[in-house]
Design an enzyme around this catalytic site. Structure first.
Site, PDB file in Angstrom:
ATOM      1  CB  THR A  65     -45.888  31.714  25.566  1.00 50.66           C
ATOM      2  OG1 THR A  65     -44.975  30.651  25.858  1.00 50.66           O
ATOM      3  CG2 THR A  65     -45.202  32.752  24.694  1.00 50.66           C
TER       4      THR A  65
ATOM      5  CG  ASN B 295     -38.498  26.384  33.071  1.00 55.96           C
ATOM      6  OD1 ASN B 295     -38.349  27.395  33.760  1.00 55.96           O
ATOM      7  ND2 ASN B 295     -38.045  26.299  31.848  1.00 55.96           N
TER       8      ASN B 295
ATOM      9  CD  GLN C 107     -42.168  23.455  34.761  1.00 54.80           C
ATOM     10  OE1 GLN C 107     -42.243  22.356  35.316  1.00 54.80           O
ATOM     11  NE2 GLN C 107     -42.080  23.563  33.447  1.00 54.80           N
TER      12      GLN C 107
ATOM     13  CB  CYS D  14     -38.356  27.222  25.675  1.00 51.28           C
ATOM     14  SG  CYS D  14     -39.420  26.468  26.860  1.00 51.28           S
TER      15      CYS D  14
ATOM     16  CG  HIS E  23     -48.564  22.066  27.324  1.00 51.03           C
ATOM     17  ND1 HIS E  23     -47.278  21.601  27.190  1.00 51.03           N
ATOM     18  CD2 HIS E  23     -48.468  23.419  27.281  1.00 51.03           C
ATOM     19  CE1 HIS E  23     -46.444  22.635  27.043  1.00 51.03           C
ATOM     20  NE2 HIS E  23     -47.148  23.751  27.109  1.00 51.03           N
TER      21      HIS E  23
ATOM     22  CB  THR F  75     -63.750  31.982  18.200  1.00 52.06           C
ATOM     23  OG1 THR F  75     -64.321  32.974  17.356  1.00 52.06           O
ATOM     24  CG2 THR F  75     -64.753  30.866  18.455  1.00 52.06           C
TER      25      THR F  75
ATOM     26  CB  SER G 270     -49.437  26.290  30.431  1.00 46.89           C
ATOM     27  OG  SER G 270     -49.504  25.722  29.163  1.00 46.89           O
TER      28      SER G 270
HETATM   29  C1  LIG Z   1     -43.820  25.733  29.692  1.00 47.45           C
HETATM   30  C2  LIG Z   1     -43.599  27.009  30.404  1.00 47.45           C
HETATM   31  C3  LIG Z   1     -44.056  28.226  29.879  1.00 47.45           C
HETATM   32  C4  LIG Z   1     -44.689  28.324  28.522  1.00 47.45           C
HETATM   33  O1  LIG Z   1     -45.966  27.782  28.530  1.00 47.45           O
HETATM   34  P1  LIG Z   1     -46.736  27.488  27.161  1.00 47.45           P
HETATM   35  O2  LIG Z   1     -48.131  27.246  27.588  1.00 47.45           O
HETATM   36  O3  LIG Z   1     -46.081  26.284  26.567  1.00 47.45           O
HETATM   37  O4  LIG Z   1     -46.602  28.686  26.293  1.00 47.45           O
HETATM   38  C5  LIG Z   1     -43.869  29.370  30.628  1.00 47.45           C
HETATM   39  N1  LIG Z   1     -43.279  29.340  31.828  1.00 47.45           N
HETATM   40  C6  LIG Z   1     -42.829  28.190  32.364  1.00 47.45           C
HETATM   41  C7  LIG Z   1     -42.176  28.213  33.715  1.00 47.45           C
HETATM   42  C8  LIG Z   1     -42.964  26.989  31.677  1.00 47.45           C
HETATM   43  O5  LIG Z   1     -42.505  25.862  32.209  1.00 47.45           O
END
Ligand SMILES: *Cc1c(COP(=O)(O)O)cnc(C)c1O
Length: 372
Positions: A71, A150, A178, A330, A201, A242, A199
């Protein structure tokens, strides 16, 4: 509990947790401090993580800036390019199926006087290069098209799009959140990609950490953009604050594991997906259909319509034994803009469930579908 919502987030791998723990406890130093061992160790850990993410992406380590996730990276690139290049032009091209962190940022930029073209997608959620060619203008300063979607798992023709942008001398950003760990991407083969978001996670790392890939030219000069966050000048001034050392170390470990087992994980995901599709077809043959291309897509994502079923009720009913979702995490309050963009009716959207797999799932766990 069978977790089939890996497009929303993935479980942290035990090795990732182990790698992170020392940096939450004894190694608490600030990597921007100097000389004493806590600071030096933290700095080393951050650079080691950067090297591992670079290996996974096929980039140079110095092309990666740590952020709080995709994000932030999407905001950083879109707003940063808009601000820096506004005297050159105020036109940006994106698509209708982007993540809200791209679409909402584009709406914000429209209110600031920028003009955005939202490309249509085909029935499986892919943009076409012909549409992009037609939309490109003299004053276009950025093209932002996601690598994989996604909700549908659809893959855009990133090779062709990036080469087109390269030839035209237009900056190109792709949200690759993704596809990391599920598609063999090597940025060395994509000279037309100027920026990329990912990202931790979404590939078994911790939440709250990601990177912005920002291309450097052959002289090592970074593609200039205006920073989103100003302050102490960390990350070469492009992203102050930081560094979240424990999270960054976790992302590095997750990247190392994803890189090491990439082909194995892709194979496992394909096998799991095949098993799930076979089971669904066997159990619900007369009522199901697939919204996504079953051949060309991100392995492990199935978008399935169950005719006559209400997806909210189904997700709730399954929740004691299984975690699935109606679309993306989301946008759960609004009907999916992605499914609307591929032409589904409101009823068809309400019939849709997304299953997203992960390589940590055991094939036997899928047998639970037979007891539903
Ligand atoms: C999950 C996702 C995001 C957002 O990522 P975050 O690290 O959770 O903010 C953006 N783009 C896509 C395609 C996602 O699947």
């Amino acid at each position: 509990m069978l977790y089939l919502d890996n497009s929303a987030t993935t479980p942290l791998l035990p090795e990732v947790k182990e790698a992170m723990l020392p940096y939450l406890l004894e190694e608490f130093g600030n990597p921007s401090s100097k000389y004493y061992s806590f600071a030096v160790n933290a700095k080393e850990a951050v650079e080691n993580a950067r090297n591992n993410v670079a290996l996974l992406l096929g980039s140079k380590p110095e092309e990666l800036t740590f952020t709080s996730g995709s994000t932030e990276t999407n905001n950083m690139v879109l707003k940063g390019v808009a601000d820096y290049y506004q005297s050159k032009g105020k036109h940006i091209i994106t698509s209708k199926t982007e993540h809200p962190s791209v679409l909402d940022t584009c709406e914000y930029l429209e209110r600031k006087g920028f003009e955005i073209t939202y490309l249509d997608v085909d029935g499986y959620g892919r943009v076409s290069c012909e549409d992009l060619e037609e939309a490109l203008r003299e004053d276009t300063i950025l093209v932002s098209i996601m690598w994989g979607n996604n909700e549908l798992g659809s893959l855009n023709p990133i090779k062709t799009i990036s080469e087109f942008c390269f030839d035209k001398g237009v900056l190109f950003h792709t949200d690759a959140t993704q596809v990391i760990g599920k598609v063999d991407l090597n940025l060395e083969n994509y000279p037309g990609i100027s920026f990329l978001s990912c990202s931790a996670h979404k590939f078994h790392g911790p939440k709250g950490t990601g990177v912005a890939y920002i291309r450097r030219d052959e002289y090592g000069i970074s593609t200039p953009i205006t920073p989103l966050i100003h302050g102490g000048g960390q990350e070469q001034g492009i992203r102050s604050g930081t560094l979240a050392v424990h999270n960054i170390v976790g992302m590095g470990k997750a990247a190392e594991l994803a890189y090491r087992s990439l082909q194995e994980n892709i194979g496992k995901l394909n096998r799991l997906e095949e098993t799930l599709r076979d089971i669904l077809l066997e159990k619900f043959k007369t009522v199901i259909s697939f919204n996504n291309d079953q051949e060309d897509k991100i392995p492990g994502i199935l978008s399935v319509q169950f005719k006559g079923l209400n997806n909210e009720i189904l997700v709730k009913k399954l929740s004691p034994v299984m975690a699935v979702s109606t679309g993306s995490a989301c946008s759960s309050s609004k009907p999916s803009h992605v499914l609307a963009a591929i032409g589904l009716t409101i009823d068809e959207v309400r019939n849709t469930i997304r299953f997203s797999l992960s390589h940590v799932i055991d094939t036997d766990q899928l047998l639970i579908f037979y007891s539903l």
